[in-house]
Design a protein around this motif. Structure first.
Motif, PDB file in Angstrom:
ATOM      1  N   SER A  98       0.848  -1.188   0.000  1.00 34.05           N
ATOM      2  CA  SER A  98       0.000   0.000   0.000  1.00 34.05           C
ATOM      3  C   SER A  98       0.885   1.241   0.000  1.00 34.05           C
ATOM      4  CB  SER A  98      -0.907   0.004   1.239  1.00 34.05           C
ATOM      5  OG  SER A  98      -1.552   1.237   1.386  1.00 34.05           O
ATOM      6  N   GLN A  99       0.465   2.279  -0.680  1.00 36.62           N
ATOM      7  CA  GLN A  99       1.314   3.461  -0.841  1.00 36.62           C
ATOM      8  C   GLN A  99       0.714   4.707  -0.213  1.00 36.62           C
ATOM      9  OE1 GLN A  99       3.523   3.462  -4.760  1.00 36.62           O
ATOM     10  NE2 GLN A  99       1.964   1.944  -5.266  1.00 36.62           N
ATOM     11  N   SER A 105      -2.664   6.731   2.021  1.00 33.95           N
ATOM     12  CA  SER A 105      -4.117   6.875   2.050  1.00 33.95           C
ATOM     13  C   SER A 105      -4.662   7.152   0.661  1.00 33.95           C
ATOM     14  CB  SER A 105      -4.510   8.013   2.988  1.00 33.95           C
ATOM     15  OG  SER A 105      -4.086   9.255   2.451  1.00 33.95           O
ATOM     16  N   GLU A 106      -5.924   6.850   0.486  1.00 36.07           N
ATOM     17  CA  GLU A 106      -6.571   7.106  -0.805  1.00 36.07           C
ATOM     18  C   GLU A 106      -6.506   8.585  -1.156  1.00 36.07           C
ATOM     19  OE1 GLU A 106     -10.925   6.411  -2.987  1.00 36.07           O
ATOM     20  OE2 GLU A 106     -10.521   5.566  -0.992  1.00 36.07           O
ATOM     21  N   LYS A 107      -6.659   9.430  -0.140  1.00 35.33           N
ATOM     22  CA  LYS A 107      -6.622  10.875  -0.361  1.00 35.33           C
ATOM     23  C   LYS A 107      -5.242  11.312  -0.873  1.00 35.33           C
ATOM     24  CE  LYS A 107      -7.155  15.326   2.003  1.00 35.33           C
ATOM     25  NZ  LYS A 107      -7.424  16.008   3.300  1.00 35.33           N
ATOM     26  N   ILE A 127      -2.965   9.508  -2.318  1.00 35.26           N
ATOM     27  CA  ILE A 127      -2.711   8.941  -3.651  1.00 35.26           C
ATOM     28  C   ILE A 127      -3.437   9.741  -4.724  1.00 35.26           C
ATOM     29  CG2 ILE A 127      -3.177   6.928  -5.113  1.00 35.26           C
ATOM     30  CD1 ILE A 127      -2.550   5.179  -2.662  1.00 35.26           C
ATOM     31  N   ASN A 128      -4.690  10.102  -4.453  1.00 33.13           N
ATOM     32  CA  ASN A 128      -5.469  10.884  -5.426  1.00 33.13           C
ATOM     33  C   ASN A 128      -4.832  12.244  -5.696  1.00 33.13           C
ATOM     34  OD1 ASN A 128      -7.369   8.891  -5.867  1.00 33.13           O
ATOM     35  ND2 ASN A 128      -8.750   9.609  -4.261  1.00 33.13           N
ATOM     36  N   THR A 172       3.700   9.370  -1.230  1.00 36.97           N
ATOM     37  CA  THR A 172       2.314   9.392  -0.741  1.00 36.97           C
ATOM     38  C   THR A 172       2.208   8.886   0.704  1.00 36.97           C
ATOM     39  OG1 THR A 172       2.105   7.292  -1.943  1.00 36.97           O
ATOM     40  CG2 THR A 172       1.184   9.251  -2.984  1.00 36.97           C
TER      41      THR A 172
END
Length: 542
Positions: free
Chosen positions: A44-45, A47-49, A51-52, A116
């Motif tokens: 995993s790289q 949080s989704e936030k 990464i976005n 990220t």
């Protein structure tokens, strides 16, 4: 069949698919599932936030950068992926993805910040992991490619990052002196001390409108000098490519930067110094005769339960062929020669405890491997050296010292696999971390400490009771039991494979079924440097 191997005997299996096998298989499969779940978390790289936001800037994630850098279908041996596991204030993997893969046909060590995860900033485990990567690249003569985008040191850990972190700069400078090429691609910010990381490399590529390299950013410049300047003018890729000369190539985008890095590696005129054995180039390397999947049924998840190491050997070596050395002497320790992916290795492993004969046998075998320039493979599963009056009288200390002396002074490269217990001086004799194997990997069932939890707490209990008796005090059974339980819990935690891998005491936890593949890849890497033995020397207490 390859006629070169015809005279090497096949190591027959004695495994029976019975209740014990099925129990082991179920328990080891569960352990492998836990490992895979944790490796997935490590991949995993952020949080989704985060990464976005990163993707909206038009930037690639670090694992995508590595994929594009590698040759098509190249293997990638990721190293220390679970560094920092379950440690407070540490990012999993140390905010770094690192490993070995092929770039333009050349084995390279690749290290990339994970921007990220906390902006790719470095914490204590980042420094420890990066230090291990530099050792691997140095000892195995690997070109280094750095993918840089970092916010620098995590400020609340500055003392744990700043003091040891400076060694990174020294290591980069020493690489240049040794003619070990280093290429840096700067994808984003590389500030303060981080500015020296690319600047001390041989070749720097900066991505236009993204890279920022400066000793002090605009806020610090304003505070220190009163000068007001924007980040691009102060340290942007265009400025460094046209004016300062810090950058060697200005890349139009990340894809162009990666292409330029591949181009740099391709024109190195690089070749291995080690002479690859001709057996490695045979058209068809013999696979083991027995199914590697059976390793899960052979080995118990409980390191207290013994297993026959020959059943491991015949599932990882070419054609299951093994030339045993001194098979009837010191039989608790197994030594002999085999091939793995065409590379000859000298294997040293144990069926648990090490006696005097076993230690003498290992010492002689290490000498023989040094005479023939043969790399060593240590398969660890031992509770250590035998203790007791009889064994002290036999000279177990002398024999053990000779064994450790031989491992310490051996010149041929070594690979170590921890596949069970690794206790006490047995860890040292079988080339544990401090004895500098080129690579060290652990199976998910393995345990490593000064001794097993029960033995350690038992010894402490005996000492406490004898102390009370000498002082004429009544022994407090309740307090002793509470102390024993607490100490057992601590030792069990600190000997667990995820505790040790979290602290970079190995190069990764692996599925036992991948052992042959990983050893074969590591052997190829090792031959980047000359493989040459030498005299073991040292004190000989006969």
């Amino acid at each position: 069949m390859n006629t070169i191997f015809n005279d090497i005997p096949i190591l027959k299996t004695k495994i029976i698919n019975d209740e014990t096998y099925n129990k082991n298989y179920k328990e080891m499969s569960d352990m492998v599932k836990v490992l895979n779940d944790r490796l997935e978390q490590a991949a995993s790289q952020g949080s989704e936030k985060a990464i976005n936001v990163h993707l909206k800037r038009g930037q690639l994630l670090v694992r995508d950068r590595i994929d594009l850098l590698l040759d098509e279908d190249s293997p990638f041996l990721e190293l220390c992926p679970l560094a920092g596991w379950d440690q407070e204030d540490m990012t999993l993997g140390g905010s770094i993805v690192a490993g070995i893969g092929l770039v333009s046909g050349i084995e390279c060590l690749i290290s990339g910040n994970v921007p990220t995860l906390y902006g790719g900033s470095s914490n204590e485990i980042s420094v420890i992991k990066q230090s291990r990567m530099m050792i691997i690249a140095w000892e195995n003569r690997l070109p280094l490619i750095q993918l840089i985008q970092t916010g620098g040191a995590k400020l609340d850990q500055q003392s744990k990052v700043f003091h040891p972190g400076g060694a990174q700069f020294r290591n980069l400078a020493e690489r240049t002196k040794k003619n070990l090429p280093t290429c840096s691609i700067v994808f984003g910010s590389s500030t303060a001390g981080g500015a020296y990381t690319p600047s001390l490399t041989d070749y720097i590529i900066m991505v236009k409108n993204q890279a920022r390299v400066f000793l002090g950013g605009p806020p610090l410049v304003k505070m220190a000098t009163g000068e007001i300047v924007d980040a691009e003018s102060l340290g942007g890729a265009d400025m460094h490519s046209r004016k300062s000369g810090v950058s060697d190539q200005l890349a139009l985008d990340e894809f162009d930067a990666i292409h330029k890095a591949r181009e740099f590696i391709a024109r190195l005129n690089w070749s291995k110094k080690g002479k690859i054995p001709s057996t490695h180039f045979l058209e068809q390397i013999e696979e083991p005769l027995y199914d590697v999947d059976e390793l899960l049924g052979i080995v118990s998840s409980n390191v207290k339960i013994p297993f026959d190491v020959n059943e491991v050997i015949n599932r990882i070596v070419d054609g299951s062929r093994f030339s045993a050395f001194k098979p009837l002497y010191g039989s608790n320790l197994v030594t002999g020669w085999a091939f793995i992916h065409g590379f000859q290795v000298g294997i040293i492993t144990t069926n648990n405890v090490i006696f005097t004969q076993e230690a003498n046998k290992a010492t002689q075998f290490i000498r023989l491997c040094n005479m023939t320039n043969t790399p060593l493979l240590f398969l660890q599963n031992t509770t250590g050296f035998m203790v007791g009056k009889k064994y002290e009288e036999e000279g177990i200390i002398k024999a053990g010292s000779h064994f450790i002396n031989a491992v310490s002074n051996s010149k041929v490269p070594a690979i170590t696999i921890m596949m069970g217990a690794s206790y006490g001086a047995g860890n040292y004799a079988l080339c544990g971390r401090v004895y500098n194997p080129k690579f060290l990997f652990s199976w998910p069932n393995s345990k490593c400490s000064v001794m097993g939890p029960e033995q350690l707490t038992g010894v402490m209990d005996i000492i406490a009771r004898e102390s009370s008796e000498r002082q004429g005090k009544k022994f407090n059974e309740a307090a002793a039991q509470a102390s024993k339980e607490m100490l057992t819990s601590i030792v069990e935690e600190e000997s667990d494979v995820y505790w040790t891998t979290s602290r970079v005491l190995d190069d990764g936890v692996i599925d036992p079924r991948m052992t042959r593949v990983i050893i074969g890849f590591c052997l190829s890497v090792i031959y980047n440097e000359k493989v040459k033995g030498g005299s073991l020397g040292g004190v000989s207490r006969m």
